[in-house]
Motif scaffolding. Structure first.
Motif, PDB file in Angstrom:
ATOM      1  N   LEU A   1      -8.674   7.242   0.253  1.00 36.48           N
ATOM      2  CA  LEU A   1      -9.036   6.062  -0.407  1.00 36.48           C
ATOM      3  C   LEU A   1      -7.903   5.157  -0.108  1.00 36.48           C
ATOM      4  O   LEU A   1      -7.979   3.849   0.134  1.00 36.48           O
ATOM      5  N   TYR A   2      -6.559   5.610  -0.729  1.00 34.16           N
ATOM      6  CA  TYR A   2      -5.531   4.403  -0.610  1.00 34.16           C
ATOM      7  C   TYR A   2      -5.174   4.270   0.534  1.00 34.16           C
ATOM      8  O   TYR A   2      -4.893   2.875   1.259  1.00 34.16           O
ATOM      9  N   GLY A   3      -5.359   5.225   1.757  1.00 34.63           N
ATOM     10  CA  GLY A   3      -4.941   4.773   3.042  1.00 34.63           C
ATOM     11  C   GLY A   3      -6.121   3.748   3.518  1.00 34.63           C
ATOM     12  O   GLY A   3      -5.661   2.922   4.479  1.00 34.63           O
ATOM     13  N   SER A   4      -7.263   4.022   3.332  1.00 32.59           N
ATOM     14  CA  SER A   4      -8.349   2.917   3.593  1.00 32.59           C
ATOM     15  C   SER A   4      -8.023   1.651   3.101  1.00 32.59           C
ATOM     16  O   SER A   4      -8.243   0.763   3.996  1.00 32.59           O
ATOM     17  N   MET A   5      -7.735   1.503   1.919  1.00 38.02           N
ATOM     18  CA  MET A   5      -7.288   0.153   1.148  1.00 38.02           C
ATOM     19  C   MET A   5      -6.045  -0.388   1.963  1.00 38.02           C
ATOM     20  O   MET A   5      -6.134  -1.520   2.224  1.00 38.02           O
ATOM     21  N   MET A   6      -5.179   0.318   2.228  1.00 33.08           N
ATOM     22  CA  MET A   6      -3.983  -0.142   3.212  1.00 33.08           C
ATOM     23  C   MET A   6      -4.173  -0.706   4.416  1.00 33.08           C
ATOM     24  O   MET A   6      -3.819  -1.644   4.844  1.00 33.08           O
ATOM     25  N   TYR A   7      -5.179   0.244   5.037  1.00 27.16           N
ATOM     26  CA  TYR A   7      -5.465  -0.181   6.436  1.00 27.16           C
ATOM     27  C   TYR A   7      -6.311  -1.627   6.445  1.00 27.16           C
ATOM     28  O   TYR A   7      -5.979  -2.441   7.347  1.00 27.16           O
ATOM     29  N   PHE A   8      -7.180  -1.615   5.661  1.00 31.54           N
ATOM     30  CA  PHE A   8      -7.954  -3.073   5.632  1.00 31.54           C
ATOM     31  C   PHE A   8      -7.340  -4.148   5.021  1.00 31.54           C
ATOM     32  O   PHE A   8      -7.390  -5.308   5.343  1.00 31.54           O
ATOM     33  N   LYS A   9      -6.180  -3.872   4.291  1.00 26.84           N
ATOM     34  CA  LYS A   9      -5.381  -5.017   3.555  1.00 26.84           C
ATOM     35  C   LYS A   9      -4.019  -5.376   4.435  1.00 26.84           C
ATOM     36  O   LYS A   9      -4.044  -6.450   4.426  1.00 26.84           O
ATOM     37  N   TYR A  10      -3.562  -4.483   5.370  1.00 26.78           N
ATOM     38  CA  TYR A  10      -2.354  -4.806   6.050  1.00 26.78           C
ATOM     39  C   TYR A  10      -2.483  -4.625   7.486  1.00 26.78           C
ATOM     40  O   TYR A  10      -1.709  -5.148   8.344  1.00 26.78           O
ATOM     41  N   ASP A  11      -3.350  -3.427   8.113  1.00 33.09           N
ATOM     42  CA  ASP A  11      -3.139  -3.123   9.314  1.00 33.09           C
ATOM     43  C   ASP A  11      -4.243  -3.996  10.135  1.00 33.09           C
ATOM     44  O   ASP A  11      -3.846  -4.206  11.504  1.00 33.09           O
ATOM     45  N   ARG A  12      -5.224  -4.294   9.676  1.00 36.00           N
ATOM     46  CA  ARG A  12      -6.346  -5.194  10.410  1.00 36.00           C
ATOM     47  C   ARG A  12      -5.850  -6.613  10.325  1.00 36.00           C
ATOM     48  O   ARG A  12      -5.945  -7.246   9.366  1.00 36.00           O
TER      49      ARG A  12
END
Length: 201
Positions: free
Chosen positions: A189-200
């Motif tokens: 859950l947190y990894g997905s949030m960070m991916y969409f928030k910072y990585d993309r």
């Protein structure tokens, strides 16, 4: 003139954030670590259910296989995080090993190593029921401690896992389920949030 002044302020703020925060952590690495943890929890559960005796001893084959599973989960998680972090840093033109990342790693490892030693002492003394809660609590403390030098989301991840560790202590019969929830579902859950928030981008 005012627009240039605001732009300069914004650039200064961005430079300060970059110098005080390690921003190359990959959200995808968190997601994959969660997947590995869920697979590991499933394998451990199968091993426990398929054993012939009720108790697991240090000398038993089941115990050795559970330890091997935990080691492989850790190995794959660390390897994935390292590869994806280097990849993200290279893409963004950032250095992976700098003053900030060193501080983050040191602050992360202090509670983690302490918790690891504590878990081994519990194992040595046959206090098996507290091992899963202890690993959750100390890992959560590691995340909170390291969050000062990286994304604030890591702090919230740590707090969530600490709470789950406390619940796992109270409801010791469901320790494996709480472990899977903390290291598996929370990471995803947190990894997905960070991916969409910072990585993309």
């Amino acid at each position: 003139m005012e627009e240039k002044y605001l732009q300069d302020i914004s650039e200064i703020k961005m430079m300060m954030n970059k110098s005080s925060q390690f921003i190359s952590l990959s959200g995808l690495a968190g997601v994959l670590a969660g997947v590995y943890a869920l697979i590991g929890a499933f394998v451990a559960n199968q091993l426990i259910n398929n054993q012939e005796s009720y108790y697991i001893t240090l000398e038993s084959k089941t115990f050795r296989l559970i330890v091997l599973t935990a080691f492989l989960v850790l190995l794959f998680s660390v390897a994935t995080a390292t590869i994806l972090t280097f990849s993200k840093a290279k893409k963004e033109g950032e250095k992976v090993w700098n003053t900030t990342s060193k501080r983050m790693v040191i602050n992360f490892l202090i509670p983690l190593v302490t918790g690891g030693i504590f878990a081994l002492l519990l194992l040595k003394n046959g206090v098996y029921g507290l091992i899963a809660p202890v690993t959750l609590i100390f890992y959560g403390l590691s995340c909170v401690n390291a969050s000062k030098y990286t994304f604030r989301d890591v702090r919230y991840l740590g707090i969530t896992i600490i709470v789950l560790g406390l619940f796992a202590t109270e409801f010791s019969g469901y320790a494996l389920e709480f472990w899977a929830l903390g290291f598996g579902i929370c990471h995803i859950l947190y990894g997905s949030m960070m991916y969409f928030k910072y990585d993309r981008k």
